[in-house]
Design an enzyme around this catalytic site. Structure first.
Site, short mmCIF file in Angstrom:
data_model
loop_
_atom_site.label_atom_id
_atom_site.label_comp_id
_atom_site.label_asym_id
_atom_site.label_seq_id
_atom_site.Cartn_x
_atom_site.Cartn_y
_atom_site.Cartn_z
N ARG A 151 0.87 -1.18 0.00
CA ARG A 151 0.00 0.00 0.00
C ARG A 151 0.90 1.23 0.00
O ARG A 151 1.76 1.39 0.85
CB ARG A 151 -0.97 0.01 1.18
CG ARG A 151 -0.36 -0.03 2.55
CD ARG A 151 -1.43 0.25 3.62
NE ARG A 151 -0.99 -0.12 4.95
CZ ARG A 151 -0.25 0.63 5.75
NH1 ARG A 151 0.17 1.82 5.32
NH2 ARG A 151 0.09 0.21 6.96
N HIS A 183 -2.29 3.45 6.29
CA HIS A 183 -3.26 2.40 6.59
C HIS A 183 -4.66 2.99 6.54
O HIS A 183 -5.57 2.43 5.93
CB HIS A 183 -2.98 1.82 7.98
CG HIS A 183 -4.03 0.88 8.46
ND1 HIS A 183 -4.20 -0.39 7.93
CD2 HIS A 183 -4.98 1.02 9.41
CE1 HIS A 183 -5.19 -0.99 8.54
NE2 HIS A 183 -5.69 -0.15 9.45
N TYR A 216 6.90 4.63 10.72
CA TYR A 216 7.36 3.24 10.79
C TYR A 216 7.96 2.69 9.50
O TYR A 216 8.38 1.53 9.46
CB TYR A 216 6.23 2.33 11.28
CG TYR A 216 4.94 2.42 10.47
CD1 TYR A 216 4.77 1.68 9.31
CD2 TYR A 216 3.89 3.23 10.89
CE1 TYR A 216 3.60 1.75 8.58
CE2 TYR A 216 2.70 3.30 10.17
CZ TYR A 216 2.57 2.56 9.01
OH TYR A 216 1.39 2.64 8.29
#
Length: 368
Positions: A259, A263, A272
């Site tokens: 992706r 999210h 992250y």
């Protein structure tokens, strides 16, 4: 050898990153119109995604889960289904849901807080969106078993992320499917991150596909950013689920992909993961990859691409206008669609809410 008889760690791929057919690979037997439609639907999903994120950033829509990067897996798989088959989505399958007959307006309404957005048209074989992780696996398995008991000839595809494979529902659903030979396709969108948790913290297994072996059926890993490969393995899985000899078998497909964005719009992926990782995966972008292949086959040119993009722009703009023309839902609908009879603890919350409504009114509550 059937595609689904190969080693699960042997990733299926047809197009390389530049859109060239790999040596020894076989392109699915699709007519020219279907191939162009696959490209157009992927491009539509990408443009819708971009506009949806923009709507959220402008305060015109609630939290939204982007799909960019996953168009090849969504469109390639769902186009392998037949009209009578069923789709059980997670919360990110906006492109796949559109192909199955859920209008873009409905998807927008859902993320705008309208319960009607989660109600598929009567003649559309798609289950409601599932935000809890992996619960749809159980729903899909149960529906497939019921269909088998009724003597129907339908396949049931269920989408979920790599994070869902850490849930008990995943194990229970796949174990049941293996025991009772249900006509399921379990489609794992392995996009490398379960929110901020990397794939290697989900399982110590070499692949997610190999987990199928423990349940007594076959698993296959596919390049999830190669729509032709995804179509091929999904079509094989559909055929297996609807075997004319009655030897129905489920399949676990692991579509390896990425992706590109967050999210959800409430997430900050820069915390992250680093830019180099994102750029690495963007070189595998499924849309230009398929476009290069179709141009090489003489099925696309600049003029046709421009016409497709203009049509898409108009379609997305129309969907947004239609969704925003619907009156905003009443705030008390928060309490209306969970329990048939409101439990005491929820009723207490509703009573508190009613007091706030009397004090401030619906508009103020909606703003808050």
């Amino acid at each position: 050898m059937s595609t689904l008889q190969r080693d699960p760690s042997d990733q299926v791929q047809i197009l390389d990153d530049e859109g060239n057919v790999l040596e020894g690979a076989t392109v699915p037997d699709l007519d020219d119109e279907t191939l162009v439609s696959m490209y157009q639907n992927m491009t539509l999903a990408r443009r819708f995604d971009q506009r949806a994120v923009s709507l959220q950033r402008q305060g015109r829509m609630g939290t939204y889960p982007p799909l960019s990067g996953q168009e090849g897996a969504q469109i390639g798989s769902v186009m392998a289904l037949e009209d009578e088959d069923w789709m059980f989505p997670s919360y990110r399958e906006h492109g796949a849901a559109l192909i199955r007959g859920l209008p873009l307006k409905q998807t927008l309404l859902y993320w705008m807080g309208h319960e009607d957005g989660n109600k598929p048209p009567e003649d559309v074989n798609i289950f409601t969106a599932s935000v809890p992780i992996a619960t749809q696996v159980l729903h899909a398995t149960g529906a497939a078993w019921a269909s088998k008991l009724k003597g129907e000839n339908k396949a049931f595809i269920c989408y979920f992320g790599d994070g869902a494979t850490s849930e008990g529902d995943f194990h229970e659903g796949l174990n049941f499917a293996g025991v009772f030979n249900t006509p399921n396709i379990f489609f794992c969108n392995n996009n490398q991150w379960a929110i901020s948790v990397p794939r290697e913290r989900q399982t110590a297994a070499k692949t997610i596909a190999q987990k199928a072996v423990a349940y007594g059926f076959e698993g296959v890993q596919v390049d999830g950013m190669d729509p032709l490969a995804v179509y091929k393995v999904t079509k094989d899985a559909v055929d297996k689920a609807k075997d004319p000899q009655g030897k129905l078998r489920p399949t676990l497909i692991e579509a390896v992909q990425y992706r590109f964005g967050a999210h959800t719009t409430a997430d900050d992926p820069t915390v992250y993961r680093d830019d180099d990782e994102v750029e690495h995966w963007k070189k595998k972008d499924p849309i230009p990859r398929l476009e290069k292949y179709l141009r090489g086959e003489g099925l696309l040119d600049d003029e046709k691409v421009e016409a497709i993009e203009q049509e898409i722009e108009d379609d997305v703009a129309e969907a947004i206008a239609e969704a925003e023309a619907v009156p905003r839902p009443s705030p008390d609908e928060i309490f209306s669609h969970v329990f048939e009879e409101m439990p005491a603890r929820v009723r207490a919350q509703w009573e508190d809410f009613e007091q706030l409504r009397e004090m401030y009114g619906d508009e103020k509550l909606l703003e808050e």
